[in-house]
Design a protein around this motif. Structure first.
Motif, PDB file in Angstrom:
ATOM      1  N   GLU A  57      -1.417   7.279  -3.845  1.00 12.07           N
ATOM      2  CA  GLU A  57      -0.408   6.769  -2.925  1.00 12.07           C
ATOM      3  C   GLU A  57      -0.722   7.217  -1.495  1.00 12.07           C
ATOM      4  OE1 GLU A  57       2.119   4.728  -3.826  1.00 12.07           O
ATOM      5  OE2 GLU A  57       1.241   4.730  -5.834  1.00 12.07           O
ATOM      6  N   TYR A  68       4.908   3.888   3.586  1.00 11.12           N
ATOM      7  CA  TYR A  68       4.296   4.209   2.300  1.00 11.12           C
ATOM      8  C   TYR A  68       3.482   2.981   1.886  1.00 11.12           C
ATOM      9  CZ  TYR A  68       7.245   8.351   1.486  1.00 11.12           C
ATOM     10  OH  TYR A  68       7.852   9.579   1.557  1.00 11.12           O
ATOM     11  N   SER A  69       2.384   3.216   1.201  1.00 16.95           N
ATOM     12  CA  SER A  69       1.557   2.092   0.765  1.00 16.95           C
ATOM     13  C   SER A  69       0.840   2.437  -0.535  1.00 16.95           C
ATOM     14  CB  SER A  69       0.528   1.742   1.847  1.00 16.95           C
ATOM     15  OG  SER A  69      -0.198   0.579   1.499  1.00 16.95           O
ATOM     16  N   ALA A  70       0.918   1.530  -1.504  1.00 20.50           N
ATOM     17  CA  ALA A  70       0.197   1.705  -2.763  1.00 20.50           C
ATOM     18  C   ALA A  70      -1.273   1.387  -2.529  1.00 20.50           C
ATOM     19  CB  ALA A  70       0.783   0.775  -3.827  1.00 20.50           C
ATOM     20  N   SER A 116      12.769   8.415  -2.085  1.00 21.90           N
ATOM     21  CA  SER A 116      12.003   7.772  -3.150  1.00 21.90           C
ATOM     22  C   SER A 116      12.978   7.413  -4.271  1.00 21.90           C
ATOM     23  CB  SER A 116      10.918   8.721  -3.684  1.00 21.90           C
ATOM     24  OG  SER A 116       9.997   9.059  -2.668  1.00 21.90           O
ATOM     25  N   ASP A 142      -1.806  -4.170   4.141  1.00 26.47           N
ATOM     26  CA  ASP A 142      -0.793  -3.604   5.034  1.00 26.47           C
ATOM     27  C   ASP A 142      -1.383  -3.317   6.414  1.00 26.47           C
ATOM     28  OD1 ASP A 142       1.088  -3.750   3.056  1.00 26.47           O
ATOM     29  OD2 ASP A 142       1.125  -1.606   2.606  1.00 26.47           O
ATOM     30  N   ASP A 153      -2.416  -2.088  -1.901  1.00 26.02           N
ATOM     31  CA  ASP A 153      -1.820  -2.786  -0.762  1.00 26.02           C
ATOM     32  C   ASP A 153      -2.316  -2.279   0.592  1.00 26.02           C
ATOM     33  OD1 ASP A 153      -0.189  -4.296  -2.478  1.00 26.02           O
ATOM     34  OD2 ASP A 153       1.337  -2.716  -2.523  1.00 26.02           O
ATOM     35  N   ARG A 197       8.153  -4.786   1.943  1.00 31.81           N
ATOM     36  CA  ARG A 197       8.702  -5.556   0.820  1.00 31.81           C
ATOM     37  C   ARG A 197       8.650  -7.053   1.097  1.00 31.81           C
ATOM     38  NH1 ARG A 197       9.330  -1.441  -3.051  1.00 31.81           N
ATOM     39  NH2 ARG A 197      10.486   0.310  -2.141  1.00 31.81           N
ATOM     40  N   PHE A 222       7.980   1.358   2.067  1.00 30.70           N
ATOM     41  CA  PHE A 222       7.056   0.322   1.594  1.00 30.70           C
ATOM     42  C   PHE A 222       7.415  -1.028   2.226  1.00 30.70           C
ATOM     43  CE2 PHE A 222       6.795   3.384  -1.904  1.00 30.70           C
ATOM     44  CZ  PHE A 222       5.418   3.420  -2.160  1.00 30.70           C
TER      45      PHE A 222
END
Length: 270
Positions: free
Chosen positions: A209, A158-160, A88, A167, A163, A135, A133
């Motif tokens: 998250e 990883y995904s917010a 991270s 995704d 998103d 990009r 993530f």
């Protein structure tokens, strides 16, 4: 050693080692992703240290400052908001600058969200690929995912929250319909592990998250394996390979030893 990358809790503040706390207490200065976030952790353990912001927008410049402090004899700690530096932000640019300047550093290990999620998912952990993530533009994401369409290992992202739905749709377009798992709020009271099909998507409001895990592709049957052993070897010979090379290629296709196929290369005597 004067530079320490330190893993910090990903949710529960008690998930930090004695060594990590001792190192934070002994550091002269702490470089962190968000000073406000790190201050909460330090206040919880009654640690008071100068903080320097070090994030993806200023990481290289901050790293140069870090090197200068080390050359002055300072002990520096590097932390992210949650989890392990480098995995991270911050970390990658810092480690590059440190290597360029021949400054040694070490890691105080600890929490890492994707490792925790892999364990919680129950998916195959013998082989996995962490992809972080997604990009770039949508077209760039599609192109990136396509590279892993036939990968048989567990894929981890990883995904917010904003998103997640997009995704998952991209995963479905690239991988087809597979079983997936969404893990969130790891180590917290509302920790959750939810399984779903990529074709169906993930229901409910998205908060926090996410770690998204997608099962690997099924192994595709090689059509050459439907041939007899001799026909399989002869196929490669017809492609221009020597008998020895053809034997090796056929053995690899069939998952057997070359010695097992060798008898099929011996011509019968009249």
């Amino acid at each position: 050693m004067q530079v320490y990358f330190i893993a910090t809790p990903i949710g529960n503040l008690k998930d930090i080692s004695f060594r990590a706390l001792e190192t934070l207490k002994s550091a002269d200065i702490i470089f962190c992703e968000d000073t406000r976030h790190t201050l909460k952790l330090l206040n919880h353990y009654e640690i008071k240290k100068p903080l320097v912001a070090c994030h993806k927008f200023n990481e290289r410049a901050a790293a140069e400052k870090l090197v200068a402090l080390v050359k002055e004899g300072k002990t520096v700690a590097v932390v992210t908001d949650a989890g392990t530096p480098v995995i991270s932000d911050p970390g990658n640019a810092v480690s590059e600058v440190l290597r360029e300047n021949n400054v040694e550093y070490t890691l105080i290990p600890g929490a890492c969200a994707f490792v925790a999620a892999l364990v919680l998912s129950g998916f195959n952990a013998e082989r996995f690929t962490f992809l972080g993530f997604l990009r770039g533009k949508t077209s760039e994401k599609r192109s990136f995912l396509q590279k892993y369409a036939d990968a048989q290992e567990t894929l981890i992202f990883y995904s917010a929250p904003q998103d997640v739905d997009d995704d998952i749709r991209l995963f479905f377009d690239a991988f087809g319909d597979r079983e997936a798992c969404a893990v969130r709020e790891i180590t917290k009271i509302h920790e959750s592990v939810e399984y779903f099909r990529l074709s169906e998507g993930l229901s409910g409001e998205k908060k926090g998250e996410y770690v998204l895990l997608v099962k690997g592709a099924e192994e595709k049957e090689n059509p050459l394996n439907r041939l007899s052993e001799k026909e399989h070897i002869d196929y490669y010979v017809a492609q221009g390979l020597s008998t020895k090379e053809a034997l090796k290629a056929a053995a690899k296709d069939r998952g057997v030893s070359k010695s097992e196929l060798y008898p099929f290369t011996i011509k019968e005597k009249n």
